[in-house]
Design a protein around this motif. Structure first.
Motif, PDB file in Angstrom:
ATOM      1  N   VAL A 176      -5.716   4.389  -1.068  1.00 32.88           N
ATOM      2  CA  VAL A 176      -5.507   4.398   0.570  1.00 32.88           C
ATOM      3  C   VAL A 176      -5.022   5.847   1.160  1.00 32.88           C
ATOM      4  O   VAL A 176      -4.907   6.073   2.144  1.00 32.88           O
ATOM      5  N   LEU A 227       0.755  -1.196  -0.183  1.00 32.97           N
ATOM      6  CA  LEU A 227       0.009   0.160  -0.054  1.00 32.97           C
ATOM      7  C   LEU A 227       0.953   1.360  -0.095  1.00 32.97           C
ATOM      8  O   LEU A 227       0.404   2.340  -0.364  1.00 32.97           O
ATOM      9  N   ARG A 262      -5.822   8.241   4.675  1.00 32.99           N
ATOM     10  CA  ARG A 262      -5.966   7.553   5.849  1.00 32.99           C
ATOM     11  C   ARG A 262      -4.929   7.335   6.637  1.00 32.99           C
ATOM     12  O   ARG A 262      -4.904   6.441   7.663  1.00 32.99           O
TER      13      ARG A 262
END
Length: 786
Positions: free
Chosen positions: A103, A80, A106
C-alpha cells in the motif's frame, strides 16, 4: 484521537487508525506485517539487515507508556502500517514509520505523520525529529509531502530531519486536498457502480425491495444489477442469487432492503464477498432505541475494519442523474431531469419530496443522497465528492444535525468560492432534543450554527420553498455586482410591496420604480428592460406584471425575452406575474437563458436578497490566517502549562491572564488620550462548545442583551466583517475597524493555538482608532494530563 478514526487512502480504500495495543492479536498482526516486508524495507526501518523482527523490537513500538504514542492502520484484520513517536525531552520526540509495501504510495505514511503530529502538538510537544537513510527516498517523500517546514542535516548517509509541529496554511491546505481526493474516490462506487446487488429484492410488488429493484431497472442503469433473494430464482425477470457471495461478478454497491434483525448477517456476507460500498435502507437502529444504536455501531465498525463505506442506515437511497452514469437506487419513483444541482438530505422522506419539487420546478439534478443516520457517509463526505464533480454546480442540503461542524466549515469555505451551497437547517427549537427521522436528536447551538453559515458563505433558507426560490435564481441568472435594483411594473401597489421588501433584505432602489400604466405594455416592457440592462449603475432587474387582459401575459413575456436576447444577460432579471397564484416558479424560456417568474413579489425579492449577500461574499478575497506582529503563542503556551493543575481545571486570575494576553499583543495597561474618544466598549468571552469547538462572543458593555458570535479560528475576513457589524453607525468607526479586527484575530489565535485554555473572559475591552485596552480578564485552564 484516543480511540478509533476512519482514514481514507489515496485510492479510496477505507481503513481504521487506532492506538497499538499490547495484546496477542496486535502482536500477531505486527509480526505478519514485518514478515511480509522486503529486505530493503526492513533495512530502511531498522538501519541494519533484519531476518526477523523480534518480540523486543515489537515491545519498543507498542510499550511506550506515557512517553509517546503508537498508531496502527488496520484493514481486513491486517496491519497496513505503524507509526510512533517517543519523547526525547519535554518539547521534542523522535518519530518513525513502517508501511506495508503493498500500500505504499497511497498516502498512508503521510496520514500517520499527520495524526501523530496532531496528538503530539495537543500534548505540548513542539517538534518531531526523524533519522532517515539517505537512500530511503519513499520515506523522505512522506516528510516532504506533509507540508511541515523541514530542517535537514546530513550525517554520514543518514539525514536528520526536524519538523516544527505548528500547522501553517500550507500544511492545512495539503491535508485538506489529500482528504478531498481520497474521500471522493471512496464515494465513487455509490454514484458510479458497475455492478449493483439488491438484497431483499422481492417478487411481491408491495415490498420495498421489489420497488427499489424496479427503480434501478427502469432508471436507465447501464451497469449490471443482481437481485439477491434466498427463495426466488428470478425477480422482475432478472435471475436472482441466494447471497451476495453467490453473485458471479465483483459487486461495487450493495443495497440492503431487509428487516433490521437480518442486516448484520447480510453485512457479513458483503464483507466476505469483498464489496466496495453498502447502502442500508432498513430503519430501527439509532433512530429507534439504544439496542438499535449498539447494533448500528457494530455494523459500522465491521464495515470500517474491512474498508467498506456505508450510507445509512435508515436511508431512502441515492441516485445519479448524469446521462453517462444513470442510477436510481432510491425510493424516488423516477430519475429527475438531469441538471447541475446536487442534493443531500438527512431526512429520507423529505429528500424524496425535495426531488419531486425540484422536478416540478424544472431544477435539474446531478445526484442525490439520503444520508439517514449518518453512521459513516455524512454531508461532509458528500460535499468533498461534489466539490470537484464537473456535473455539479450547486448543492442543496437539508440538515437536522452536525457530526463535525468544524470540518464542515472548512470544506464549505472552499466550496462556496466556486459553487453555492444552500441549506435548510431544522431543529432550531429551545428544547434539549427534538424527534427526527434519525431518532431523538440534540438541538445544535443555534448561535453557533448561524455563525458557521455566515463565516463559510452558506446561504441559509428558512423553508424548503425559499430554498428552491433561491436555487431557481442561482441556477438561471448571473450573480449581481451589487445591491442596486430597478423595479419595472404596471401597478403601483405591486411596486410598493416590492420596495418595502427590498429594504427588509438590504437591497436599494437604483431609481424610482418605473410604472408603465396600461397602454402598449409589450413595447413599454421591452424598452424599459432593455434600458435597465444597458445601465452600469443597475445590478438587478425585477419585473412586475399584473394582467389587464388574458392575452397580454404572453406579449409581456415575449417583450422581456426579446430585450434580454438583444442586450445580453449581464445582470439578473427576475419577474413576478401575479396571476400565477400559489403554483411553483415558472420561467420565461429562451434557448440560452431562463428568467424565473415568481408567484409573489416578496418571494422574488427575498431570493434576490439572499443571492446578493452571497455575491458580496464571493467578491471578497478568501479569508486567511494572517501574520500579526507581537504574537508569541509558544511562550504563552509554555506559561499556561506551568500553571495547570493535575487535579482540576483552574482560573488564572486577572494578573496571570494579563500576562497571557500581553504575549499576543493585547495590553492591559494603556492610557487613552483626548484623540481616542470615538471608542467602543465590548465584553468578550471565548468558551468551548462540545460540538462546534471554541466560540468567540462579543457583547456591548452598555447593551448586554445584544451579542454576536463567531467560530474560532477567525480569518482576516471573518474579523473584518465582524468588526464592521459592531461599528456600523458608531462615531469613529472607520478608524476603529482595523484595531477591533486585530483584537478579534489576536484572541482567536490565542484560543486556537493554546488548547490548554478552555475559557477566556475579558470583562471590558476599550477599542479606539489607536489601540485596545483590556480592563480586566480571566482565563480557565484545563486539567493537566499526560
Amino acid at each position: 484521537m484516543e480511540g478509533l478514526a476512519r482514514i481514507i487512502l489515496r485510492d479510496g480504500r477505507v481503513a481504521e487508525l487506532r492506538e497499538a495495543r499490547d495484546t496477542p492479536e496486535d502482536r500477531r498482526m505486527l509480526h505478519e506485517l514485518f514478515r511480509h516486508a522486503s529486505a530493503d524495507d526492513l533495512y530502511f526501518r531498522f538501519f541494519h539487515m533484519v531476518k526477523e523482527v523480534s518480540d523486543r523490537d515489537i515491545d519498543q513500538m507498542i510499550r511506550i507508556d506515557g512517553q509517546g504514542k503508537s498508531l496502527i492502520c488496520v484493514s481486513q484484520d491486517q496491519i497496513l502500517g505503524i507509526g510512533h513517536y517517543i519523547m526525547t525531552d519535554g518539547a521534542s520526540a523522535e518519530v518513525a514509520f513502517f508501511v506495508d509495501d503493498r500500500v505504499q504510495g497511497r498516502g498512508l505514511g503521510t496520514l500517520l505523520l499527520e495524526h501523530l503530529a496532531q496528538i503530539a502538538w495537543r500534548r505540548g510537544l513542539k517538534q518531531f525529529e526523524a533519522y532517515v537513510l539517505s537512500d530511503n527516498r519513499r520515506m523522505l517523500r512522506v516528510f516532504q509531502d506533509s507540508g511541515y517546514e523541514i530542517h535537514e542535516q546530513h550525517e554520514s548517509g543518514v539525514i536528520h530531519l526536524v519538523l516544527p509541529l505548528q500547522q501553517t496554511e500550507r500544511t492545512r491546505a495539503l491535508q485538506e486536498t489529500r482528504e478531498k481526493l481520497a474521500t471522493a474516490a471512496s464515494l465513487r462506487p455509490f454514484f458510479e457502480p458497475a455492478v449493483v446487488a439488491i438484497v431483499g429484492a422481492s417478487r411481491d410488488s408491495h415490498r420495498l425491495g421489489h420497488l427499489l429493484l424496479r427503480h434501478v431497472l427502469e432508471g436507465s442503469y447501464n451497469g449490471v444489477v443482481y437481485p439477491v433473494n434466498s427463495s426466488a430464482k428470478a425477480v422482475l425477470g432478472v435471475r436472482a442469487y441466494p447471497s451476495v457471495q453467490a453473485v458471479p461478478d465483483a459487486v461495487d454497491l450493495v443495497v440492503i432492503v431487509v428487516a433490521r434483525d437480518q442486516v448484520q448477517s447480510v453485512v457479513q456476507d458483503c464483507i466476505i464477498a469483498g464489496v466496495k460500498a453498502v447502502l442500508i435502507t432498513s430503519a430501527g437502529f439509532s433512530d429507534l432505541d439504544a439496542n438499535g444504536a449498539a447494533l448500528e455501531q457494530d455494523i459500522t465498525a465491521d464495515l470500517r475494519r474491512h474498508g467498506i463505506r456505508l450510507v445509512g442506515p435508515n436511508s431512502l437511497g441515492l441516485l445519479n442523474a448524469h446521462p453517462e452514469h444513470p442510477l436510481n437506487a432510491s425510493f424516488a419513483p423516477a430519475l429527475p431531469p438531469a441538471g447541475s444541482v446536487a442534493i443531500a438530505s438527512q431526512s429520507g422522506a423529505l429528500g424524496i419530496a425535495i426531488l419531486d419539487y425540484a422536478a416540478r420546478m424544472g431544477v435539474g439534478v446531478s445526484s442525490f443522497a439520503s444520508t439517514g443516520n449518518k453512521a459513516d457517509v455524512s454531508s461532509n463526505d458528500l460535499l468533498q465528492y461534489w466539490e470537484d464533480d464537473p456535473a455539479t454546480a450547486m448543492i442543496l442540503l437539508y440538515l437536522e444535525s452536525f457530526g463535525n461542524p468544524r470540518k464542515f466549515s472548512r470544506i464549505a469555505r472552499r466550496l462556496t468560492q466556486r459553487k453555492p451551497i444552500l441549506a435548510v437547517k431544522s431543529a432550531r427549537t429551545v428544547h434539549t432534543s427534538v424527534p427526527t427521522e434519525s431518532g431523538l436528536q440534540p438541538v445544535d447551538n443555534e448561535v453557533a450554527v448561524q455563525a458557521l453559515f455566515q463565516q463559510s458563505g452558506i446561504i441559509r433558507a428558512d423553508t424548503l420553498q425559499e430554498l428552491f426560490d433561491i436555487a431557481a435564481l442561482l441556477g438561471t441568472m448571473p450573480l449581481p455586482d451589487g445591491n442596486r435594483v430597478v423595479v419595472i411594473t404596471n401597478a403601483a401597489g405591486a411596486a410598493v410591496i416590492t420596495v418595502d421588501a427590498l429594504g427588509a433584505v438590504g437591497l436599494t432602489l437604483a431609481e424610482p420604480p418605473v410604472d408603465l400604466g396600461v397602454d402598449a405594455l409589450g413595447q413599454r416592457y421591452y424598452e424599459e428592460v432593455a434600458r435597465a440592462l444597458r445601465q452600469s449603475d443597475v445590478d438587478a432587474i425585477i419585473v412586475l406584471f399584473i394582467p389587464v387582459g388574458i392575452s397580454e401575459a404572453q406579449g409581456v413575456s415575449d417583450a422581456i425575452r426579446q430585450a434580454v436576447e438583444e442586450q445580453g444577460l449581464s445582470k439578473p432579471v427576475l419577474a413576478n406575474f401575479l396571476m400565477m397564484g400559489h403554483g411553483p416558479i415558472d420561467y420565461i424560456e429562451s434557448p440560452t437563458f431562463r428568467i424565473p417568474v415568481y408567484p409573489f413579489p416578496e418571494l422574488a425579492v427575498r431570493a434576490l436578497g439572499q443571492v446578493a449577500r452571497y455575491a458580496e461574499y464571493r467578491r471578497q478575497p478568501m479569508g486567511r490566517l494572517p501574520d500579526l506582529e507581537h504574537i508569541h503563542v509558544d511562550e504563552a503556551r509554555t506559561l499556561v502549562q506551568q500553571w495547570q493543575s493535575p487535579d482540576e481545571a483552574v482560573w488564572t486570575g486577572p494578573v496571570r491572564a494579563s500576562q497571557v494576553l500581553d504575549m499576543v499583543g493585547l495590553r492591559s495597561q494603556l492610557a487613552l488620550t483626548e484623540e481616542d474618544q470615538g471608542f467602543c466598549r465590548l465584553r468578550i468571552r471565548c468558551h468551548m462548545d462540545p460540538l462546534f469547538g471554541p466560540i468567540l462572543t462579543a457583547t456591548p458593555v452598555d447593551q448586554e442583551n445584544i451579542s454576536r458570535s463567531r467560530l474560532i479560528p477567525l480569518t482576516d475576513r471573518d474579523a473584518e466583517v465582524f468588526a464592521q457589524a459592531w461599528l456600523r453607525g458608531q462615531k469613529g468607526a472607520p478608524f476603529c475597524k482595523k484595531v477591533l479586527s486585530e483584537l478579534f484575530l489576536r484572541v482567536s489565535r490565542l484560543i486556537d493555538e493554546v488548547p490548554e485554555i478552555t475559557e477566556l473572559e475579558i470583562d471590558e475591552a476599550w477599542v479606539c482608532h489607536a489601540d485596545t485596552k483590556i480592563v480586566s480578564a480571566n482565563v480557565l485552564l484545563e486539567r493537566r494530563t499526560l
